[in-house]
Design an enzyme around this catalytic site. Structure first.
Site, short mmCIF file in Angstrom:
data_model
loop_
_atom_site.label_atom_id
_atom_site.label_comp_id
_atom_site.label_asym_id
_atom_site.label_seq_id
_atom_site.Cartn_x
_atom_site.Cartn_y
_atom_site.Cartn_z
N ARG A 18 0.99 -0.94 0.15
CA ARG A 18 0.41 0.20 -0.13
C ARG A 18 1.09 1.07 0.27
O ARG A 18 1.98 1.09 1.29
CB ARG A 18 -0.82 -0.26 1.74
CG ARG A 18 -2.40 0.98 1.67
CD ARG A 18 -3.01 0.78 2.65
NE ARG A 18 -2.24 1.23 3.95
CZ ARG A 18 -2.49 1.30 4.90
NH1 ARG A 18 -4.12 0.87 4.66
NH2 ARG A 18 -2.28 1.32 6.09
N TYR A 61 -2.58 11.26 6.66
CA TYR A 61 -2.89 10.24 6.96
C TYR A 61 -1.70 9.23 6.19
O TYR A 61 -1.87 9.23 4.78
CB TYR A 61 -3.97 9.55 6.25
CG TYR A 61 -4.57 7.61 6.71
CD1 TYR A 61 -4.01 7.16 7.91
CD2 TYR A 61 -4.19 6.98 6.14
CE1 TYR A 61 -4.03 6.77 8.14
CE2 TYR A 61 -3.56 5.91 5.38
CZ TYR A 61 -4.02 5.45 6.87
OH TYR A 61 -3.34 4.10 7.28
N ASP A 100 -4.95 4.30 0.26
CA ASP A 100 -5.77 4.03 1.67
C ASP A 100 -6.41 5.43 1.18
O ASP A 100 -5.38 6.40 1.45
CB ASP A 100 -5.37 4.21 3.24
CG ASP A 100 -6.15 4.02 4.37
OD1 ASP A 100 -7.66 3.92 3.85
OD2 ASP A 100 -6.19 3.08 5.05
N HIS A 154 -8.60 6.90 3.82
CA HIS A 154 -8.78 7.36 4.56
C HIS A 154 -10.24 7.87 4.76
O HIS A 154 -10.13 8.26 5.94
CB HIS A 154 -8.09 7.80 6.05
CG HIS A 154 -7.83 6.82 7.23
ND1 HIS A 154 -7.93 8.09 7.85
CD2 HIS A 154 -7.25 6.16 7.47
CE1 HIS A 154 -8.01 6.94 9.06
NE2 HIS A 154 -7.10 6.17 8.87
N GLU A 169 -9.09 1.68 -0.60
CA GLU A 169 -9.21 1.81 0.57
C GLU A 169 -10.21 2.73 1.37
O GLU A 169 -9.85 4.08 1.25
CB GLU A 169 -8.59 1.02 0.97
CG GLU A 169 -8.41 0.75 3.22
CD GLU A 169 -7.63 0.42 3.73
OE1 GLU A 169 -6.36 -0.01 2.97
OE2 GLU A 169 -6.89 0.57 5.11
N GLU A 185 -13.41 -1.22 8.32
CA GLU A 185 -11.91 -1.30 9.50
C GLU A 185 -12.41 -0.56 10.91
O GLU A 185 -12.07 -0.90 11.64
CB GLU A 185 -10.82 -0.31 9.00
CG GLU A 185 -10.31 0.80 8.95
CD GLU A 185 -8.71 1.84 9.00
OE1 GLU A 185 -8.62 0.98 8.02
OE2 GLU A 185 -8.57 3.00 9.29
N GLU A 235 -3.83 -7.40 5.94
CA GLU A 235 -2.88 -6.37 6.18
C GLU A 235 -2.00 -6.80 7.38
O GLU A 235 -1.70 -7.62 8.40
CB GLU A 235 -3.37 -4.99 6.89
CG GLU A 235 -2.64 -3.63 6.87
CD GLU A 235 -3.31 -2.61 7.79
OE1 GLU A 235 -4.86 -2.74 8.04
OE2 GLU A 235 -2.52 -2.18 7.97
N TRP A 262 -10.80 12.65 9.52
CA TRP A 262 -9.49 12.63 9.86
C TRP A 262 -8.84 11.14 9.33
O TRP A 262 -9.34 10.18 8.20
CB TRP A 262 -8.65 12.51 11.17
CG TRP A 262 -7.21 11.61 11.25
CD1 TRP A 262 -6.50 12.19 10.77
CD2 TRP A 262 -7.47 10.38 10.98
NE1 TRP A 262 -5.08 11.68 10.91
CE2 TRP A 262 -5.37 10.04 10.58
CE3 TRP A 262 -7.58 9.13 11.86
CZ2 TRP A 262 -4.62 9.25 11.07
CZ3 TRP A 262 -7.12 7.87 12.43
CH2 TRP A 262 -5.88 8.11 11.76
C1 GCO Z 1 -5.08 1.25 8.15
C2 GCO Z 1 -5.90 1.86 8.75
C3 GCO Z 1 -5.00 2.63 10.31
C4 GCO Z 1 -5.82 3.38 11.33
C5 GCO Z 1 -6.01 3.11 12.91
C6 GCO Z 1 -6.78 3.56 13.64
O1 GCO Z 1 -5.32 0.17 7.32
O2 GCO Z 1 -3.74 0.70 9.11
O3 GCO Z 1 -6.08 2.77 8.47
O4 GCO Z 1 -3.96 3.38 9.87
O5 GCO Z 1 -5.83 4.93 11.08
O6 GCO Z 1 -6.00 1.43 12.59
O7 GCO Z 1 -6.66 3.01 14.65
MG MG Z 2 -7.24 2.40 6.27
#
Ligand code: GCO
Ligand code: MG
Length: 402
Positions: free
Chosen positions: A147, A159, A210, A212, A236, A262, A339, A402
């Protein structure tokens, strides 16, 4: 096999983890992860004050009944705190059952469907060039899926970008870090990242990214279309999923595969996404979706609709969660990918484990149970430290996701 003792262990070997440890009358122990990043003590209190007194004296083998008892018996259903607490208990009971049977957990879940578990790593960089170089480092170490995340010019604290090599740790001590986000800049930047990665490293590995939860559905659709020439394994968390029907709009516009889940904690969070085939991968974790018992239901529903797994495996899920995920991954027919962010050496010391990484795959190991434990003496060396996930604001100061 009665439950004789239940403990909640909060430890912070680099970050906070909440672990449930159940001991039966004959001395068999089981562990479960109950970590909810930034809200750890809420789960710890839920467990200590409300669940643990209900468990003493119960038959440890009655996993389904205990799950129903804790879920239905509360009257108040679902939610991340409740479901993470139930997950901690449920995982520990599966660990005990597998140890009692003398088998690695995947055997109790139906046995092996595969020899090894394909994982993806997290490559990060302050610039596109840095991220491209990082992707190369992962490929050199045998990863077959990566990723890629890169800091977006015109934003602050993007992020997925941290300073710790293979792992990305978003939570920090003290009050939440304030980051600044700008969607227009991101939408221009992300396709450049994908193009640069493919140009340098080709198409012989899986590439993911990602988002996010930061885009509106139409913005996500635009990025999905722009990403098509780079053949991503998935995009993602394109948009928040409180309104599952929002994913229809993304689906109508792009063939880029979509992964999400997630932050989900129950089958009801993803029922429409799955039954309408609005996603390709469901990324819900053992820890945040009510444990192995409930995650299996989600994955069985997903199997009916051709949706595959992509279990969340960030560093805020402890080695106990990762071990449990690997047994589920090994057994289910509709596995997609896992992951994998390696934990810090301090975390690995607190949670000795049998799973191993080799050439782009993880192996759960053959020890009876989950194949992971908590070293309580080591855990005691790392007391809880308040920490929060960051928040995001736009340039005008308003809050964003976020
Ligand atoms: C990922 C996630 C994490 C989250 C985190 C929040 O795909 O690994 O997006 O980076 O931000 O687990 O607690
Ligand atoms: Mg994620």
């Amino acid at each position: 096999m009665r439950i004789a003792d239940v403990k909640v262990i909060v430890t912070s070997p680099g970050r906070n983890f909440v672990t449930v440890k159940i001991t039966t009358e004959d001395g068999t122990t089981g562990v479960g992860d109950a970590t909810l990043n930034g809200r750890e003590l809420a789960v710890s209190a839920y467990l200590t004050e409300h669940l643990l007194p209900l468990l003493i004296g119960r038959d440890a083998h009655r996993i389904e009944d205990t799950w129903q008892y804790l879920y239905r018996g509360a009257y108040w259903r679902r939610g991340p705190v409740t479901m993470t607490a139930i997950a901690g208990v449920d995982t520990a009971l599966w660990d005990i059952k597998a140890k009692a049977a003398g088998l690695p957990l995947y055997q109790l879940l139906g046995g092996r469907s595969r020899e090894r578990v394909l994982v993806y790593g997290h490559a990060q960089g302050a610039t596109i060039d840095e991220t491209v170089a990082e992707v190369g480092r992962f490929l050199d170490r045998g990863y077959r899926a990566v990723r890629a995340q890169s800091a977006v010019p015109g934003t602050q604290g993007t992020y997925g970008i941290g300073s710790d090599g293979d792992r990305y740790e978003p939570a920090s001590a003290g009050l939440p870090e304030e980051t600044i986000w700008s969607t227009p800049e991101y939408l221009d930047h992300a396709p450049e990242l994908f193009a640069a990665v493919r140009e340098k490293h080709g198409f012989g590995f899986h590439l993911m990214h990602d988002m996010h939860h930061r885009l509106t559905p139409i913005e996500a659709a635009r990025l999905g279309k722009a990403a098509e020439p780079y053949r991503l394994f998935w995009l993602e968390d394109p948009t928040t999923a409180e309104d599952q029907s929002a994913f229809r709009l993304i689906r109508q516009h792009t063939t880029t595969p979509i992964a999400t889940g997630e932050v989900f904690n129950s089958i009801y969070d993803c029922r429409q996404l799955i039954t309408e085939r609005l996603i390709d991968y469901i990324r819900t974790s053992v820890t945040h979706a009510g444990g192995i018992t409930h995650l299996r239901r989600i994955l069985s529903l997903a199997e009916l609709y051709g949706v595959r797994s992509g279990s969340h495996g960030a560093t805020d899920l402890s080695p106990v969660c990762l071990a449990a995920a690997l047994h589920v991954d090994t057994a289910i027919p509709n596995f997609g990918i896992q992951e994998y962010m390696p934990h810090t050496p301090a975390t690995d010391r607190v949670f000795p484990h049998d799973y191993r990484f080799r050439d782009g795959f993880l192996y759960p190991g053959e020890e009876p149970g989950l194949g992971v434990d908590i070293d309580e003496n080591a855990a005691a060396e790392y007391p809880y430290e308040p920490a929060y996930l960051p928040v995001a604001r736009l340039h005008d100061g308003s809050m964003h996701d976020w």
